[in-house]
Design an enzyme around this catalytic site. Structure first.
Site, PDB file in Angstrom:
ATOM      1  N   GLY A 102       0.829  -1.211   0.000  1.00  0.00           N
ATOM      2  CA  GLY A 102       0.000   0.000   0.000  1.00  0.00           C
ATOM      3  C   GLY A 102       0.860   1.255   0.000  1.00  0.00           C
ATOM      4  O   GLY A 102       1.832   1.332   0.737  1.00  0.00           O
ATOM      5  N   ARG A 150      13.911   9.657  -2.086  1.00  0.00           N
ATOM      6  CA  ARG A 150      14.859  10.757  -2.325  1.00  0.00           C
ATOM      7  C   ARG A 150      16.056  10.666  -1.364  1.00  0.00           C
ATOM      8  O   ARG A 150      17.215  10.783  -1.775  1.00  0.00           O
ATOM      9  CB  ARG A 150      14.122  12.087  -2.139  1.00  0.00           C
ATOM     10  N   VAL A 157      18.282   7.630  -2.266  1.00  0.00           N
ATOM     11  CA  VAL A 157      19.032   7.835  -3.520  1.00  0.00           C
ATOM     12  C   VAL A 157      20.172   8.830  -3.295  1.00  0.00           C
ATOM     13  O   VAL A 157      21.328   8.581  -3.668  1.00  0.00           O
ATOM     14  CB  VAL A 157      18.085   8.327  -4.643  1.00  0.00           C
ATOM     15  N   ARG A 158      19.867   9.934  -2.647  1.00  0.00           N
ATOM     16  CA  ARG A 158      20.895  10.976  -2.495  1.00  0.00           C
ATOM     17  C   ARG A 158      21.981  10.540  -1.502  1.00  0.00           C
ATOM     18  O   ARG A 158      23.151  10.855  -1.695  1.00  0.00           O
ATOM     19  CB  ARG A 158      20.248  12.298  -2.109  1.00  0.00           C
ATOM     20  N   ARG A 206       1.029  -5.072  -5.817  1.00  0.00           N
ATOM     21  CA  ARG A 206       0.974  -6.298  -5.026  1.00  0.00           C
ATOM     22  C   ARG A 206       1.325  -7.403  -6.018  1.00  0.00           C
ATOM     23  O   ARG A 206       0.836  -7.414  -7.144  1.00  0.00           O
ATOM     24  CB  ARG A 206      -0.411  -6.469  -4.414  1.00  0.00           C
ATOM     25  N   ASP A 235       4.159  -4.430   6.394  1.00  0.00           N
ATOM     26  CA  ASP A 235       4.607  -5.732   6.905  1.00  0.00           C
ATOM     27  C   ASP A 235       4.687  -6.799   5.821  1.00  0.00           C
ATOM     28  O   ASP A 235       5.589  -7.643   5.846  1.00  0.00           O
ATOM     29  CB  ASP A 235       3.730  -6.195   8.080  1.00  0.00           C
ATOM     30  N   SER A 267       5.557  -6.347   2.735  1.00  0.00           N
ATOM     31  CA  SER A 267       6.806  -6.081   2.009  1.00  0.00           C
ATOM     32  C   SER A 267       8.009  -6.560   2.815  1.00  0.00           C
ATOM     33  O   SER A 267       8.983  -7.075   2.258  1.00  0.00           O
ATOM     34  CB  SER A 267       6.922  -4.583   1.711  1.00  0.00           C
ATOM     35  N   THR A 292       3.727   2.939   5.822  1.00  0.00           N
ATOM     36  CA  THR A 292       2.320   2.527   5.861  1.00  0.00           C
ATOM     37  C   THR A 292       1.560   3.498   6.755  1.00  0.00           C
ATOM     38  O   THR A 292       2.085   3.894   7.801  1.00  0.00           O
ATOM     39  CB  THR A 292       2.134   1.081   6.394  1.00  0.00           C
ATOM     40  N   ASP A 306      -0.877   2.806   8.530  1.00  0.00           N
ATOM     41  CA  ASP A 306      -1.487   2.102   9.670  1.00  0.00           C
ATOM     42  C   ASP A 306      -0.710   2.243  10.983  1.00  0.00           C
ATOM     43  O   ASP A 306      -1.273   2.029  12.051  1.00  0.00           O
ATOM     44  CB  ASP A 306      -1.611   0.601   9.359  1.00  0.00           C
ATOM     45  N   ASP A 339       1.321   0.162  12.233  1.00  0.00           N
ATOM     46  CA  ASP A 339       1.091  -1.116  12.917  1.00  0.00           C
ATOM     47  C   ASP A 339       2.357  -1.967  13.038  1.00  0.00           C
ATOM     48  O   ASP A 339       2.271  -3.163  13.307  1.00  0.00           O
ATOM     49  CB  ASP A 339      -0.004  -1.906  12.179  1.00  0.00           C
ATOM     50  N   ARG A 360     -26.859  16.244  13.617  1.00  0.00           N
ATOM     51  CA  ARG A 360     -26.818  14.866  13.132  1.00  0.00           C
ATOM     52  C   ARG A 360     -25.685  14.099  13.786  1.00  0.00           C
ATOM     53  O   ARG A 360     -24.698  14.677  14.231  1.00  0.00           O
ATOM     54  CB  ARG A 360     -26.535  14.848  11.627  1.00  0.00           C
ATOM     55  N   ARG A 402      -7.565  -2.316   8.943  1.00  0.00           N
ATOM     56  CA  ARG A 402      -8.231  -3.626   8.942  1.00  0.00           C
ATOM     57  C   ARG A 402      -7.925  -4.403  10.201  1.00  0.00           C
ATOM     58  O   ARG A 402      -8.796  -5.052  10.768  1.00  0.00           O
ATOM     59  CB  ARG A 402      -7.773  -4.446   7.733  1.00  0.00           C
ATOM     60  N   HIS A 459      -9.933   5.591   0.361  1.00  0.00           N
ATOM     61  CA  HIS A 459      -8.554   5.823  -0.100  1.00  0.00           C
ATOM     62  C   HIS A 459      -8.087   7.269  -0.021  1.00  0.00           C
ATOM     63  O   HIS A 459      -6.896   7.517  -0.172  1.00  0.00           O
ATOM     64  CB  HIS A 459      -8.390   5.297  -1.523  1.00  0.00           C
TER      65      HIS A 459
HETATM   66  P1  ADP Z   1       2.213  -4.056   2.661  1.00  0.00           P
HETATM   67  O1  ADP Z   1       3.692  -4.083   2.432  1.00  0.00           O
HETATM   68  O2  ADP Z   1       1.633  -2.672   2.540  1.00  0.00           O
HETATM   69  O3  ADP Z   1       1.829  -4.755   3.950  1.00  0.00           O
HETATM   70  P2  ADP Z   1       1.198  -6.355   1.126  1.00  0.00           P
HETATM   71  O4  ADP Z   1       0.810  -7.149   2.330  1.00  0.00           O
HETATM   72  O5  ADP Z   1       0.259  -6.315  -0.015  1.00  0.00           O
HETATM   73  O6  ADP Z   1       1.519  -4.823   1.456  1.00  0.00           O
HETATM   74  O7  ADP Z   1       2.595  -6.946   0.603  1.00  0.00           O
HETATM   75  C1  ADP Z   1       3.214  -6.401  -0.531  1.00  0.00           C
HETATM   76  C2  ADP Z   1       3.839  -7.498  -1.341  1.00  0.00           C
HETATM   77  O8  ADP Z   1       4.840  -8.177  -0.573  1.00  0.00           O
HETATM   78  C3  ADP Z   1       2.905  -8.623  -1.769  1.00  0.00           C
HETATM   79  O9  ADP Z   1       2.176  -8.300  -2.936  1.00  0.00           O
HETATM   80  C4  ADP Z   1       3.871  -9.756  -2.042  1.00  0.00           C
HETATM   81  O10 ADP Z   1       4.479  -9.620  -3.300  1.00  0.00           O
HETATM   82  C5  ADP Z   1       4.922  -9.547  -0.961  1.00  0.00           C
HETATM   83  N1  ADP Z   1       4.653 -10.408   0.198  1.00  0.00           N
HETATM   84  C6  ADP Z   1       3.701 -10.227   1.148  1.00  0.00           C
HETATM   85  N2  ADP Z   1       3.706 -11.241   2.046  1.00  0.00           N
HETATM   86  C7  ADP Z   1       4.690 -12.093   1.645  1.00  0.00           C
HETATM   87  C8  ADP Z   1       5.192 -13.347   2.140  1.00  0.00           C
HETATM   88  N3  ADP Z   1       4.683 -13.926   3.224  1.00  0.00           N
HETATM   89  N4  ADP Z   1       6.209 -13.929   1.450  1.00  0.00           N
HETATM   90  C9  ADP Z   1       6.721 -13.350   0.352  1.00  0.00           C
HETATM   91  N5  ADP Z   1       6.282 -12.195  -0.165  1.00  0.00           N
HETATM   92  C10 ADP Z   1       5.290 -11.554   0.457  1.00  0.00           C
END
Ligand code: ADP
Length: 332
Positions: free
Chosen positions: A11, A21, A24-25, A72, A103, A105, A126, A128, A130, A163, A172, A262
């Site tokens: 996300g 940025r 990279v820098r 994703r 998480d 990622s 993120t 969240d 979290d 109201r 979530r 969103h």
């Molecule tokens: P976020 O990073 O925001 O939590 P996602 O949960 O959609 O987003 O994870 C992003 C991407 O990371 C997924 O589309 C997938 O390619 C990869 N990913 C997520 N969970 C796993 C996992 N358990 N093992 C390997 N790759 C994962």
């Protein structure tokens, strides 16, 4: 280490561009070659890389989203997909990776490291907030401010028309964003997955307020809040609508529901998010240069630190329910 890559995944969150940025820098400042990967892990598998220079990241810090694009990627969930990604990195002589995301990622990057030995440092991006290992994630402050701004506007009509508004916010599994936005906006009631407060209690609060002539209310609901409602979000309407109907039935108040959706993820990042992203993006590169891997950078007690991704993935960020209680006290 001579060459590294940067990607954003999962996300999107405001401030990701400022983190790119900074990474990279800092890399260029330290004499590294740095490539951008488009569309997160999908681009890694496809080898969708481009060489970045200082000018590649000009004029992006103030923009929400991620200019590297995010995606994703189901293929990356499988070992074969991760092998393809590692082969692409080796083919391009890339020795280290900066992964900016949530998480999911982190899980992906950790699997790539364990199976294929690809060194990486992750940066928490993120809305969240979290993830353990950091007090704040990049994007959280901006999202909170966006919610507050929306509530300010809703309040105008809530008071004018007397109201009750049920406002659904993102989250979530974590109610952190909702709880903090509730505290900062003086919400009259807050419903989050971590707290047992149910709709009966909320109705009691609203009825009490009604006795004192207060007919305008703001009830914040995190999207993951289920309470006693049995719903399947994919199949039925969101819980916020059920809550709205229940409150209208029990209190007789004129009730409306708003799903912020969103719009909470977009917008120009706040100064707090830009500064956090700048510090974390730079620190991530420094750690790679120090030969570290499998670490996530974060801010704890206003100090930049790094922690083991394994610990983060096995841990859980506990929500401070004292702040939830504080909001209850302040909204009487
Ligand atoms: P976020 O990073 O925001 O939590 P996602 O949960 O959609 O987003 O994870 C992003 C991407 O990371 C997924 O589309 C997938 O390619 C990869 N990913 C997520 N969970 C796993 C996992 N358990 N093992 C390997 N790759 C994962």
């Amino acid at each position: 280490m001579k060459k590294i890559a940067v990607l954003t995944s999962g996300g999107d969150a405001p401030g990701m561009n400022a983190a790119i940025r900074a990474a990279v820098r800092t890399a260029i400042y330290n004499g590294l070659e740095v490539v951008g990967v488009r569309r997160g892990f999908a681009g890694l598998i496809e080898g969708d890389f481009f060489l970045m220079e200082t000018g590649s990241v000009s004029d992006i810090m103030q923009k929400g989203g991620t200019f590297l694009l995010s995606a994703r990627c189901d293929e990356f969930l499988e070992p074969e997909g991760r092998k393809k990604a590692a082969d692409q990195l080796k083919k391009h002589s890339i020795e280290g990776l900066i992964v900016i995301g949530g998480d999911g990622s982190l899980r992906g990057a950790e699997s790539l490291y364990r199976e294929q030995g690809i060194a990486y440092i992750s940066v928490p991006g993120t809305i969240d907030n979290d993830l353990p290992g950091t007090d704040y994630t990049i994007g959280f402050d901006t999202a909170m401010n966006t919610i507050i701004e929306a509530i300010n506007k809703v309040r105008d009509t809530a008071t004018s028309h007397e109201r009750t508004f049920i406002i659904e916010t993102m989250g979530r599994t974590s109610g952190y964003l909702t709880m903090m936005a509730g505290l900062a906006s003086g919400a009259d009631a807050v419903l989050i997955p971590e707290n047992k407060a149910d709709i009966e209690e909320v109705c009691q609060i609203l009825i009490e307020r009604q006795k004192h002539g207060r007919l305008h209310n703001i009830v914040l609901v995190a999207e993951g809040y289920k309470g006693n409602f049995r719903t399947n979000r994919d199949l039925t309407e969101s819980t916020a609508f059920l809550i709205g109907k229940e409150i209208a039935r029990k209190t007789g108040q004129d009730t409306r529901v708003i799903i912020l959706g969103h719009l909470q993820r977009g917008g120009s990042p706040t100064a707090m998010d830009r500064i956090l992203a700048s510090k974390l993006g730079a620190k991530a590169v420094e750690l790679l240069l120090d030969g570290k891997s499998s670490r996530m950078v974060g801010i704890v007690g206003n100090k930049i630190q790094d922690s083991s991704v394994e610990d983060i993935l096995n841990g859980k960020k506990e929500i401070d329910l004292d702040l939830y209680k504080l909001n209850e006290v302040l909204s009487i």
